[in-house]
Design a protein around this motif. Structure first.
Motif, PDB file in Angstrom:
ATOM      1  N   SER A 185      52.667  33.104  38.810  1.00  0.00           N
ATOM      2  CA  SER A 185      51.490  32.665  38.052  1.00  0.00           C
ATOM      3  C   SER A 185      51.706  32.908  36.555  1.00  0.00           C
ATOM      4  CB  SER A 185      50.226  33.370  38.545  1.00  0.00           C
ATOM      5  OG  SER A 185      50.363  34.772  38.457  1.00  0.00           O
ATOM      6  N   GLU A 206      51.995  29.929  33.546  1.00  0.00           N
ATOM      7  CA  GLU A 206      51.186  29.992  32.316  1.00  0.00           C
ATOM      8  C   GLU A 206      52.089  30.040  31.077  1.00  0.00           C
ATOM      9  OE1 GLU A 206      47.920  29.773  31.994  1.00  0.00           O
ATOM     10  OE2 GLU A 206      47.078  30.263  33.965  1.00  0.00           O
ATOM     11  N   LEU A 234      38.507  22.345  30.312  1.00  0.00           N
ATOM     12  CA  LEU A 234      38.286  23.787  30.454  1.00  0.00           C
ATOM     13  C   LEU A 234      37.859  24.177  31.874  1.00  0.00           C
ATOM     14  CD1 LEU A 234      37.825  26.630  29.101  1.00  0.00           C
ATOM     15  CD2 LEU A 234      35.495  25.848  28.592  1.00  0.00           C
ATOM     16  N   THR A 235      36.894  23.485  32.428  1.00  0.00           N
ATOM     17  CA  THR A 235      36.395  23.909  33.741  1.00  0.00           C
ATOM     18  C   THR A 235      37.356  23.494  34.863  1.00  0.00           C
ATOM     19  OG1 THR A 235      34.988  21.947  33.848  1.00  0.00           O
ATOM     20  CG2 THR A 235      33.970  23.994  33.060  1.00  0.00           C
ATOM     21  N   ARG A 277      40.576  23.381  34.523  1.00  0.00           N
ATOM     22  CA  ARG A 277      41.673  24.335  34.420  1.00  0.00           C
ATOM     23  C   ARG A 277      41.278  25.675  35.067  1.00  0.00           C
ATOM     24  NH1 ARG A 277      42.643  23.157  29.543  1.00  0.00           N
ATOM     25  NH2 ARG A 277      41.620  24.925  28.545  1.00  0.00           N
ATOM     26  N   ALA A 278      40.035  26.069  34.841  1.00  0.00           N
ATOM     27  CA  ALA A 278      39.536  27.304  35.464  1.00  0.00           C
ATOM     28  C   ALA A 278      39.531  27.163  36.987  1.00  0.00           C
ATOM     29  CB  ALA A 278      38.133  27.608  34.945  1.00  0.00           C
ATOM     30  N   ARG A 279      39.089  26.023  37.457  1.00  0.00           N
ATOM     31  CA  ARG A 279      39.031  25.768  38.898  1.00  0.00           C
ATOM     32  C   ARG A 279      40.444  25.777  39.488  1.00  0.00           C
ATOM     33  NH1 ARG A 279      34.841  26.658  40.704  1.00  0.00           N
ATOM     34  NH2 ARG A 279      33.491  24.945  40.070  1.00  0.00           N
ATOM     35  N   ARG A 287      42.993  27.479  38.382  1.00  0.00           N
ATOM     36  CA  ARG A 287      43.439  28.872  38.472  1.00  0.00           C
ATOM     37  C   ARG A 287      42.757  29.590  39.626  1.00  0.00           C
ATOM     38  NH1 ARG A 287      42.936  28.885  32.235  1.00  0.00           N
ATOM     39  NH2 ARG A 287      45.108  28.764  31.537  1.00  0.00           N
ATOM     40  N   GLN A 288      41.508  29.235  39.898  1.00  0.00           N
ATOM     41  CA  GLN A 288      40.822  29.837  41.051  1.00  0.00           C
ATOM     42  C   GLN A 288      41.581  29.522  42.342  1.00  0.00           C
ATOM     43  OE1 GLN A 288      36.750  28.500  41.712  1.00  0.00           O
ATOM     44  NE2 GLN A 288      36.717  29.395  43.775  1.00  0.00           N
ATOM     45  N   SER A 307      44.951  31.311  42.552  1.00  0.00           N
ATOM     46  CA  SER A 307      44.758  32.729  42.878  1.00  0.00           C
ATOM     47  C   SER A 307      44.364  32.896  44.346  1.00  0.00           C
ATOM     48  CB  SER A 307      43.686  33.319  41.955  1.00  0.00           C
ATOM     49  OG  SER A 307      43.370  34.636  42.338  1.00  0.00           O
ATOM     50  N   PHE A 337      37.673  21.101  47.776  1.00  0.00           N
ATOM     51  CA  PHE A 337      38.401  20.735  46.559  1.00  0.00           C
ATOM     52  C   PHE A 337      38.810  19.261  46.590  1.00  0.00           C
ATOM     53  CE2 PHE A 337      38.655  25.224  45.798  1.00  0.00           C
ATOM     54  CZ  PHE A 337      38.923  25.363  44.451  1.00  0.00           C
TER      55      PHE A 337
END
Lengths: 217, 217
Positions: free
Chosen positions: A71, A75, A94-95, A97-99, A101-102, A105, A152
């Motif tokens: 990870s 990045e 932004l959101t 990209r956050a999703r 990464r969720q 992870s 998803f």
């Protein structure tokens, strides 16, 4: 440009090496692959543990800079090699990209561990690897994977975020563990995973020649 | 500004909630904490699983956007609330930031799992929690932690990267599991962890009033 090397297990079965390999190919970066014989505990010997700090595979070497953990490597590639010269690995917004990464992870978490344990990744690349029926625990993990992947990928889509991202490669890898095991993967997810396997960066990793497998875990 | 809520376990013992809590405080963001009764499986009920997609704690709600997985939440906070208004959670330099992500990932990995399993986090916050001697496996994991932390913190430093980052909060949490268990944590790491516990954002989480603990895992 400083030389890049990706340190891989010798059998080319690590899902985390896979993800970094695909990331480097998608970024159109020249790199060499250096094999680390995990079955001989080479990652704990010599300078490897010192250079990587944690003695884990994969590691990236970029000039004099060494980095482990997939990870962190993804990045780093994203930050060191941005567009327009190098396509993105993560979605732009932004959101999204956050999703992304969720999901990356979560796919590394305890909730998918029973699948990763009982559908070990050599089964994807070494035909004839022994496969047993999933335990109740792993069946539960697979059911949750299908449910989460369905959230998803609500439709019969080619990618989670509308265009390819590294999430698609990793999600396909996880699904292929179950497909290779003969498990009841829902048809839309099976099609999605199959299509991902044809992407050139992915196909190159999958089709790589492999030496005979020696179990070491 | 859109309202922010952090979804926490009800006993305030999750290391991943802790990290997000500290991150929000360090960013100087107003937020509320909403407790999810994991011991009643509330995370799987109602809208929580649907909103978070994976039904896990912690989750962040920022306006209408929901996000789970602590590493994704920290990266989101870093991108959505940048300096100068909001201090960084990760180091500024490219390679230091990469190294920080390596350590964050490693601390979430299978290599620290025996410590997290045998030094469960309620032992940090509920005095008198039963503690048994570490298994050989967990002793090995602790030895590797001391070795890796020693590589990241080669001197008697106050922070891994020369100034505070979220890595310091998480590394201190992991070390405090062993300190609380009466294990033989090397003195420099013990001092480092003790100093981290005094940082206001951290101390506020540690000192939070807690309801009686009910085991659920």
């Amino acid at each position: 440009m400083a030389a890049i090397a990706l340190y891989s297990d010798a059998f080319w079965i690590s899902p985390w090496v896979f993800s970094c390999f695909v990331g480097l190919r998608e970024k159109a970066l020249p790199f060499e692959v250096a094999e680390v014989a995990l079955h001989k505990k080479e990652q704990l010997q010599g300078g490897y543990a010192g250079s990587t700090l944690t003695g884990r595979v994969p590691a990236l070497r970029h000039g004099d800079f060494w980095l482990a953990e997939s990870s962190a490597i993804l990045e780093y590639l994203e930050e060191a090699f941005p567009p327009p010269g190098h396509p993105r690995l993560l979605p732009e917004g932004l959101t999204d990209r956050a999703r992304a990464r969720q999901l990356l992870s979560w796919m590394r978490s305890d909730e998918t561990l029973p699948i990763r344990h009982e559908r070990s990744s050599e089964t994807l690349f070494y035909p004839g690897s022994p496969v047993r029926p999933l335990s109740a625990n792993a069946q539960g993990a697979a059911a949750k994977l299908y449910e989460v992947a369905g959230r998803f990928l609500p439709r019969d889509d080619a990618s989670v975020f509308g265009s390819w991202s590294i999430v698609d490669a990793e999600l396909a890898f996880l699904l292929h563990r179950l497909i290779a095991g003969g498990d009841a993967v829902p048809e839309p997810l099976r099609r999605y995973a199959g299509a991902q396997w044809l992407r050139p960066s992915v196909a190159q990793y999958v089709a790589h020649a492999r030496v005979p497998f020696v179990r070491y875990f």
